[in-house]
Design a protein around this motif. Structure first.
Motif, mmCIF file in Angstrom:
data_model
loop_
_atom_site.group_PDB
_atom_site.id
_atom_site.type_symbol
_atom_site.label_atom_id
_atom_site.label_comp_id
_atom_site.label_asym_id
_atom_site.label_seq_id
_atom_site.Cartn_x
_atom_site.Cartn_y
_atom_site.Cartn_z
ATOM 1 N N LEU A 144 -31.853 138.345 68.129
ATOM 2 C CA LEU A 144 -31.828 137.164 68.985
ATOM 3 C C LEU A 144 -32.727 137.348 70.200
ATOM 4 O O LEU A 144 -33.476 136.438 70.582
ATOM 5 C CB LEU A 144 -30.396 136.879 69.425
ATOM 6 N N ALA A 145 -32.671 138.530 70.815
ATOM 7 C CA ALA A 145 -33.471 138.800 72.011
ATOM 8 C C ALA A 145 -34.968 138.701 71.722
ATOM 9 O O ALA A 145 -35.745 138.257 72.572
ATOM 10 C CB ALA A 145 -33.130 140.189 72.564
ATOM 11 N N ILE A 146 -35.363 139.106 70.522
ATOM 12 C CA ILE A 146 -36.785 139.080 70.178
ATOM 13 C C ILE A 146 -37.260 137.667 69.859
ATOM 14 O O ILE A 146 -38.358 137.263 70.237
ATOM 15 C CB ILE A 146 -37.056 140.030 68.996
ATOM 16 N N SER A 147 -36.422 136.877 69.177
ATOM 17 C CA SER A 147 -36.872 135.563 68.706
ATOM 18 C C SER A 147 -36.639 134.436 69.706
ATOM 19 O O SER A 147 -37.346 133.424 69.674
ATOM 20 C CB SER A 147 -36.171 135.216 67.393
ATOM 21 N N LEU A 148 -35.656 134.580 70.593
ATOM 22 C CA LEU A 148 -35.257 133.470 71.468
ATOM 23 C C LEU A 148 -36.378 133.027 72.394
ATOM 24 O O LEU A 148 -36.733 131.840 72.439
ATOM 25 C CB LEU A 148 -34.030 133.884 72.282
ATOM 26 N N ILE A 149 -36.957 133.960 73.153
ATOM 27 C CA ILE A 149 -37.958 133.602 74.156
ATOM 28 C C ILE A 149 -39.211 133.031 73.498
ATOM 29 O O ILE A 149 -39.822 132.090 74.019
ATOM 30 C CB ILE A 149 -38.312 134.826 75.018
ATOM 31 N N VAL A 150 -39.574 133.575 72.344
ATOM 32 C CA VAL A 150 -40.745 133.049 71.627
ATOM 33 C C VAL A 150 -40.525 131.589 71.244
ATOM 34 O O VAL A 150 -41.415 130.750 71.390
ATOM 35 C CB VAL A 150 -41.038 133.898 70.369
ATOM 36 N N THR A 151 -39.319 131.282 70.764
ATOM 37 C CA THR A 151 -39.004 129.901 70.400
ATOM 38 C C THR A 151 -39.067 128.986 71.608
ATOM 39 O O THR A 151 -39.635 127.882 71.539
ATOM 40 C CB THR A 151 -37.595 129.820 69.783
ATOM 41 N N ILE A 201 -38.930 134.083 61.867
ATOM 42 C CA ILE A 201 -38.220 134.727 60.772
ATOM 43 C C ILE A 201 -38.688 136.174 60.632
ATOM 44 O O ILE A 201 -37.900 137.082 60.362
ATOM 45 C CB ILE A 201 -38.408 133.943 59.440
ATOM 46 N N GLY A 202 -39.989 136.394 60.861
ATOM 47 C CA GLY A 202 -40.509 137.764 60.840
ATOM 48 C C GLY A 202 -40.063 138.564 62.044
ATOM 49 O O GLY A 202 -39.700 139.741 61.925
ATOM 50 N N LEU A 203 -40.068 137.919 63.232
ATOM 51 C CA LEU A 203 -39.640 138.612 64.448
ATOM 52 C C LEU A 203 -38.163 138.989 64.371
ATOM 53 O O LEU A 203 -37.760 140.056 64.846
ATOM 54 C CB LEU A 203 -39.891 137.727 65.668
ATOM 55 N N SER A 204 -37.358 138.100 63.795
ATOM 56 C CA SER A 204 -35.933 138.402 63.652
ATOM 57 C C SER A 204 -35.722 139.605 62.746
ATOM 58 O O SER A 204 -34.862 140.465 63.014
ATOM 59 C CB SER A 204 -35.187 137.185 63.080
ATOM 60 N N LEU A 205 -36.507 139.694 61.684
ATOM 61 C CA LEU A 205 -36.403 140.850 60.789
ATOM 62 C C LEU A 205 -36.816 142.125 61.519
ATOM 63 O O LEU A 205 -36.182 143.182 61.350
ATOM 64 C CB LEU A 205 -37.274 140.640 59.552
ATOM 65 N N VAL A 206 -37.853 142.031 62.346
ATOM 66 C CA VAL A 206 -38.269 143.185 63.145
ATOM 67 C C VAL A 206 -37.139 143.622 64.073
ATOM 68 O O VAL A 206 -36.843 144.816 64.209
ATOM 69 C CB VAL A 206 -39.533 142.847 63.968
ATOM 70 N N GLY A 207 -36.483 142.643 64.724
ATOM 71 C CA GLY A 207 -35.379 142.963 65.613
ATOM 72 C C GLY A 207 -34.218 143.614 64.885
ATOM 73 O O GLY A 207 -33.609 144.565 65.392
ATOM 74 N N VAL A 208 -33.920 143.112 63.698
ATOM 75 C CA VAL A 208 -32.825 143.686 62.905
ATOM 76 C C VAL A 208 -33.136 145.129 62.508
ATOM 77 O O VAL A 208 -32.285 146.018 62.626
ATOM 78 C CB VAL A 208 -32.554 142.823 61.660
ATOM 79 N N ILE A 209 -34.340 145.376 62.038
ATOM 80 C CA ILE A 209 -34.708 146.735 61.629
ATOM 81 C C ILE A 209 -34.677 147.675 62.834
ATOM 82 O O ILE A 209 -34.207 148.816 62.731
ATOM 83 C CB ILE A 209 -36.096 146.747 60.966
#
Length: 267
Positions: A144-151, A201-209
């Motif tokens: 969430l932290a990685i994808s939120l600000i970009v969105t 969707i890619g950034l979220s996967l990066v954050g999860v990994i």
């Protein structure tokens, strides 16, 4: 082929189909050539197969993983990714709408958003783990932290650059701000929305990994870290390739959703 279409139109569609299949064929050919070259290079000892592995060993590892809860680990990673992705998309859109609604708040928050966007989120990993706990919650918060600000930044930029003529036309007809948003601004920025989703969707996967690297007992990131710790580099390379497939499938899912929404919009 539909006889109601003109001959020129039929020829154009035929050329388009041929080009589509040609592109697909080239893409498959590049992948097959890559794996073939990789296998040959490993067998001829041009590369160190212990470090970089080779396709035949990866295939054996994949079969072994399939028999030992591979689907479970994939499911964990996909669930965490989708949870972080959806929360980031919905939260980001809501925040972008709020910032668009008030230009004063937008101007106040803009420098902070830029700083947060450039801040490496992995640096906040220990804090996130302490706050959210060492488990799935921490991993989802990382995504969430990685994808939120970009969105927020993507959608706000799109909202602010909506066609001025359309906005003026709405004002001319006496449209209120709420009507301007739902009738003009949001429909105009549907392409921006889906471009943001494709990125996130890619950034979220990066954050999860990244989260699974720090704290996890399941998931593809966990398998990759475990493989590195016990020097099973075949497991590491297999996990990386599975991640690539998962990322591609999720990206294609967003593309299919975009096509479906655009077709309904045109109707």
């Amino acid at each position: 082929m539909n006889k109601s279409l003109s001959k020129e139109r039929q020829q154009y569609l035929a050329r388009k189909r041929k080009r589509k299949w040609a592109v697909l064929g080239c893409q498959i050919g590049v992948i097959l050539a890559f794996f073939l070259l990789w296998e040959v290079a490993a067998q001829q000892q041009w590369i160190d197969s212990f470090i970089l592995s080779q396709p035949s060993r990866i295939l054996k590892t994949l079969i072994n993983m399939w028999q030992n809860d591979l689907l479970y680990h994939i499911g964990v990673t996909v669930f965490e990714t989708l949870a972080g992705f959806l929360l980031g998309a919905v939260g980001g859109i809501i925040l972008a709408v709020c910032l668009w609604w008030s230009s004063f708040v937008s101007q106040v928050c803009e420098p902070y958003l830029v700083v947060l966007n450039s801040l490496p989120k992995i640096a906040l990993g220990p804090v996130i783990i302490v706050v959210a706990g060492a488990g799935t919650k921490a991993i989802i918060v990382m995504a969430l932290a990685i994808s939120l600000i970009v969105t927020v930044l993507e959608m706000l930029n799109g909202f602010l650059h909506t066609d001025r003529d359309l906005i003026k036309m709405g004002h001319t007809f006496g449209a209120k701000k709420q009507q301007l948003f739902f009738k003009i601004v949001l429909p105009y920025n549907l392409p921006t929305l889906f471009n943001s989703l494709k990125i996130n969707i890619g950034l979220s996967l990066v954050g999860v990994i990244a989260g699974e690297f720090l704290v996890s007992k399941a998931g593809l990131g966990y398998l990759i870290v475990y493989g590195g710790q016990v020097f099973k580099l075949d497991l590491v390379m297999t996990g990386v390739l599975i991640l690539a497939v998962v990322a591609a499938l999720m990206y294609e899912a967003v593309c299919l959703l975009q096509k479906w929404v655009m077709r309904r919009r045109e109707r």
